[in-house]
Design a protein around this motif. Structure first.
Motif: not given
Length: 69
Positions: A61-62, A64-69
């Motif tokens: 999840a962490t 993915l959050q970095r990718q989405n930022s």
């Protein structure tokens, strides 16, 4: 100095009840407690699996959050 014949020390131990003693030691912890500890051990292993999987999911999840930022 006493130069007579050496005194023989006989340290003979009565081991006739050794088997009985060790057999009793196998029952020192009640069977009920052993079953409880086995169940707790199994539950802790399952809990460890859950926590390990949760940690893996958190890492995903962490990322993915970095990718989405």
């Amino acid at each position: 100095r006493d130069e007579g014949p050496p005194k023989e020390i006989q340290d003979v131990r009565d081991n006739s009840k050794d088997g009985e003693y060790w057999e009793a030691m196998t029952r020192i912890i009640p069977q009920r407690n052993l079953k409880l500890w086995d169940a707790l051990g199994a539950a802790l292993l399952e809990y460890h699996k859950v926590l390990t999987r949760r940690s893996e999911l958190f890492s995903e999840a962490t990322a993915l959050q970095r990718q989405n930022s």
